[in-house]
Write a protein that holds these residues in place. Structure first.
Motif, PDB file in Angstrom:
ATOM      1  N   SER A  28       0.818  -1.212   0.000  1.00  0.00           N
ATOM      2  CA  SER A  28       0.000   0.000   0.000  1.00  0.00           C
ATOM      3  C   SER A  28       0.857   1.270   0.000  1.00  0.00           C
ATOM      4  CB  SER A  28      -0.974   0.011   1.179  1.00  0.00           C
ATOM      5  OG  SER A  28      -0.281   0.000   2.396  1.00  0.00           O
ATOM      6  N   GLU A  29       2.021   1.210   0.590  1.00  0.00           N
ATOM      7  CA  GLU A  29       2.913   2.378   0.588  1.00  0.00           C
ATOM      8  C   GLU A  29       3.374   2.685  -0.836  1.00  0.00           C
ATOM      9  OE1 GLU A  29       7.167   3.548   2.549  1.00  0.00           O
ATOM     10  OE2 GLU A  29       5.785   2.367   3.774  1.00  0.00           O
ATOM     11  N   TYR A  30       3.720   1.665  -1.571  1.00  0.00           N
ATOM     12  CA  TYR A  30       4.126   1.798  -2.972  1.00  0.00           C
ATOM     13  C   TYR A  30       2.973   2.368  -3.796  1.00  0.00           C
ATOM     14  CZ  TYR A  30       5.174   0.038  -7.728  1.00  0.00           C
ATOM     15  OH  TYR A  30       5.367  -0.088  -9.072  1.00  0.00           O
ATOM     16  N   ILE A  31       1.769   1.827  -3.575  1.00  0.00           N
ATOM     17  CA  ILE A  31       0.586   2.288  -4.308  1.00  0.00           C
ATOM     18  C   ILE A  31       0.297   3.747  -3.981  1.00  0.00           C
ATOM     19  CG2 ILE A  31      -1.900   1.982  -4.593  1.00  0.00           C
ATOM     20  CD1 ILE A  31      -1.378  -1.060  -4.000  1.00  0.00           C
ATOM     21  N   GLU A 116      -9.417  12.744   7.544  1.00  0.00           N
ATOM     22  CA  GLU A 116     -10.385  13.371   6.640  1.00  0.00           C
ATOM     23  C   GLU A 116      -9.861  13.392   5.200  1.00  0.00           C
ATOM     24  OE1 GLU A 116     -11.424  17.967   5.678  1.00  0.00           O
ATOM     25  OE2 GLU A 116     -11.482  17.414   7.802  1.00  0.00           O
ATOM     26  N   LEU A 117      -8.586  13.701   5.038  1.00  0.00           N
ATOM     27  CA  LEU A 117      -8.003  13.801   3.705  1.00  0.00           C
ATOM     28  C   LEU A 117      -7.676  12.432   3.099  1.00  0.00           C
ATOM     29  CD1 LEU A 117      -5.587  16.812   4.308  1.00  0.00           C
ATOM     30  CD2 LEU A 117      -7.726  16.834   3.021  1.00  0.00           C
ATOM     31  N   MET A 118      -7.286  11.486   3.939  1.00  0.00           N
ATOM     32  CA  MET A 118      -6.850  10.175   3.440  1.00  0.00           C
ATOM     33  C   MET A 118      -7.996   9.197   3.196  1.00  0.00           C
ATOM     34  SD  MET A 118      -3.621  10.019   2.842  1.00  0.00           S
ATOM     35  CE  MET A 118      -3.379   8.258   2.772  1.00  0.00           C
ATOM     36  N   THR A 119      -9.106   9.344   3.896  1.00  0.00           N
ATOM     37  CA  THR A 119     -10.199   8.367   3.788  1.00  0.00           C
ATOM     38  C   THR A 119     -10.700   8.186   2.355  1.00  0.00           C
ATOM     39  OG1 THR A 119     -10.829   8.646   6.092  1.00  0.00           O
ATOM     40  CG2 THR A 119     -12.510   7.780   4.606  1.00  0.00           C
ATOM     41  N   PRO A 120     -10.971   9.254   1.605  1.00  0.00           N
ATOM     42  CA  PRO A 120     -11.435   9.034   0.225  1.00  0.00           C
ATOM     43  C   PRO A 120     -10.400   8.304  -0.644  1.00  0.00           C
ATOM     44  CG  PRO A 120     -11.800  11.310   0.889  1.00  0.00           C
ATOM     45  CD  PRO A 120     -10.980  10.673   1.958  1.00  0.00           C
ATOM     46  N   LEU A 121      -9.133   8.646  -0.475  1.00  0.00           N
ATOM     47  CA  LEU A 121      -8.069   7.999  -1.243  1.00  0.00           C
ATOM     48  C   LEU A 121      -7.945   6.526  -0.851  1.00  0.00           C
ATOM     49  CD1 LEU A 121      -5.780   8.089  -3.262  1.00  0.00           C
ATOM     50  CD2 LEU A 121      -4.319   9.045  -1.483  1.00  0.00           C
ATOM     51  N   GLN A 122      -7.977   6.257   0.449  1.00  0.00           N
ATOM     52  CA  GLN A 122      -7.902   4.876   0.907  1.00  0.00           C
ATOM     53  C   GLN A 122      -9.091   4.061   0.390  1.00  0.00           C
ATOM     54  OE1 GLN A 122      -7.590   5.667   5.113  1.00  0.00           O
ATOM     55  NE2 GLN A 122      -5.403   5.222   5.126  1.00  0.00           N
ATOM     56  N   SER A 123     -10.245   4.666   0.341  1.00  0.00           N
ATOM     57  CA  SER A 123     -11.424   3.968  -0.175  1.00  0.00           C
ATOM     58  C   SER A 123     -11.237   3.582  -1.638  1.00  0.00           C
ATOM     59  CB  SER A 123     -12.676   4.832  -0.029  1.00  0.00           C
ATOM     60  OG  SER A 123     -13.008   4.996   1.320  1.00  0.00           O
ATOM     61  N   LYS A 124     -10.696   4.507  -2.432  1.00  0.00           N
ATOM     62  CA  LYS A 124     -10.420   4.211  -3.839  1.00  0.00           C
ATOM     63  C   LYS A 124      -9.460   3.027  -3.960  1.00  0.00           C
ATOM     64  CE  LYS A 124     -10.643   8.932  -5.660  1.00  0.00           C
ATOM     65  NZ  LYS A 124      -9.832  10.009  -6.256  1.00  0.00           N
ATOM     66  N   ILE A 125      -8.409   3.067  -3.147  1.00  0.00           N
ATOM     67  CA  ILE A 125      -7.394   2.008  -3.208  1.00  0.00           C
ATOM     68  C   ILE A 125      -7.980   0.677  -2.752  1.00  0.00           C
ATOM     69  CG2 ILE A 125      -5.202   1.213  -2.223  1.00  0.00           C
ATOM     70  CD1 ILE A 125      -4.313   4.198  -2.304  1.00  0.00           C
ATOM     71  N   GLY A 139      -8.127 -15.314  -2.450  1.00  0.00           N
ATOM     72  CA  GLY A 139      -8.919 -15.451  -1.238  1.00  0.00           C
ATOM     73  C   GLY A 139      -8.364 -14.647  -0.082  1.00  0.00           C
ATOM     74  N   ILE A 140      -7.051 -14.467  -0.065  1.00  0.00           N
ATOM     75  CA  ILE A 140      -6.398 -13.749   1.038  1.00  0.00           C
ATOM     76  C   ILE A 140      -5.401 -12.772   0.437  1.00  0.00           C
ATOM     77  CG2 ILE A 140      -4.939 -13.957   3.086  1.00  0.00           C
ATOM     78  CD1 ILE A 140      -5.997 -16.845   3.338  1.00  0.00           C
ATOM     79  N   MET A 141      -5.534 -11.499   0.829  1.00  0.00           N
ATOM     80  CA  MET A 141      -4.626 -10.464   0.332  1.00  0.00           C
ATOM     81  C   MET A 141      -3.964  -9.801   1.535  1.00  0.00           C
ATOM     82  SD  MET A 141      -3.624  -8.922  -2.579  1.00  0.00           S
ATOM     83  CE  MET A 141      -4.869  -8.782  -3.854  1.00  0.00           C
ATOM     84  N   PHE A 142      -2.655  -9.785   1.541  1.00  0.00           N
ATOM     85  CA  PHE A 142      -1.893  -9.138   2.604  1.00  0.00           C
ATOM     86  C   PHE A 142      -1.394  -7.784   2.132  1.00  0.00           C
ATOM     87  CE2 PHE A 142      -1.292 -13.674   3.518  1.00  0.00           C
ATOM     88  CZ  PHE A 142      -1.653 -13.709   4.850  1.00  0.00           C
ATOM     89  N   ASP A 143      -1.071  -6.930   3.091  1.00  0.00           N
ATOM     90  CA  ASP A 143      -0.464  -5.642   2.782  1.00  0.00           C
ATOM     91  C   ASP A 143       0.971  -5.680   3.284  1.00  0.00           C
ATOM     92  OD1 ASP A 143       0.314  -3.041   2.364  1.00  0.00           O
ATOM     93  OD2 ASP A 143      -1.246  -2.145   3.608  1.00  0.00           O
ATOM     94  N   LYS A 144       1.904  -5.638   2.378  1.00  0.00           N
ATOM     95  CA  LYS A 144       3.328  -5.701   2.716  1.00  0.00           C
ATOM     96  C   LYS A 144       3.762  -4.517   3.573  1.00  0.00           C
ATOM     97  CE  LYS A 144       7.770  -6.314   0.407  1.00  0.00           C
ATOM     98  NZ  LYS A 144       8.433  -6.413  -0.890  1.00  0.00           N
ATOM     99  N   ALA A 145       3.110  -3.363   3.413  1.00  0.00           N
ATOM    100  CA  ALA A 145       3.496  -2.154   4.143  1.00  0.00           C
ATOM    101  C   ALA A 145       2.913  -2.106   5.550  1.00  0.00           C
ATOM    102  CB  ALA A 145       3.068  -0.914   3.373  1.00  0.00           C
ATOM    103  N   ALA A 146       1.988  -3.002   5.859  1.00  0.00           N
ATOM    104  CA  ALA A 146       1.349  -2.993   7.180  1.00  0.00           C
ATOM    105  C   ALA A 146       2.297  -3.566   8.224  1.00  0.00           C
ATOM    106  CB  ALA A 146       0.053  -3.790   7.141  1.00  0.00           C
TER     107      ALA A 146
END
Length: 173
Positions: A28-31, A116-125, A139-146
């Motif tokens: 997600s950081e890369y994205i 407030e600013l990040m929520t719309p962008l995160q929703s798109k992603i 079936g399972i997706m991980f986030d490498k940046a988490a």
């Protein structure tokens, strides 16, 4: 005996179900760093943070000037006047701490603005990740940046670029 047999059978069902799942990951950081809206969000957040930092600095400057004025006039003040000035300085220090806590503390204005600013962008992603996962049968997706520790990741399972494509972001080469 019957109970342990049921547990073993249940365990085997879970293992076989887990083996049938296709697994992938995204970064997600890369994205985020590829998304043009992220830079806009960061700039807007930084502008607001700069305004709040300036305000905090002004409060600290006022306190410093109050101390200087007290030191310069100390010999001219009565004991009651001196105590009043000290109390005024302490009140100003308390107000400055309250401002910093209200603005930059946990759940403060800075973090609320960021959310407030990040929520719309995160929703798109997240929507794009959902589409990519469904399209690829994941079936399972991980986030490498988490915070999840991924010791090894095979790049073949990285779906970050698929998500970037889903978002319609052009690669800068």
């Amino acid at each position: 005996m019957l109970k342990s047999l049921k547990i073993v059978l249940l365990f085997m069902v879970f293992i076989s179900a887990a083996q049938a799942q296709k697994i992938g990951f995204v970064d997600s950081e890369y994205i985020l760093n590829k998304h043009p809206d992220y830079k806009v969000v960061q700039e807007e957040l930084q502008k607001q943070a700069d305004v709040w930092k300036k305000e905090a600095q002004n409060l600290e400057q006022e306190i410093s000037e109050m101390y200087k004025a007290l030191k310069a006039e100390e010999v001219l003040l009565t004991e009651d006047m001196y105590k009043d000035r000290i109390q005024a300085i302490r009140d100003q220090e308390k107000a400055a701490r309250a401002f910093n806590t209200r603005t930059f503390g946990v759940n403060g204005q800075y973090f609320q603005k960021q959310d407030e600013l990040m929520t719309p962008l995160q929703s798109k992603i997240f929507d794009a990740i959902d589409k990519v996962a469904k399209r690829n049968g994941i079936g399972i997706m991980f986030d490498k940046a988490a915070d999840l520790s991924m010791i090894y990741t095979n790049p073949i399972h990285d779906y970050s670029d698929f998500v970037i494509d889903e978002l319609g972001i052009e690669e800068n080469k």
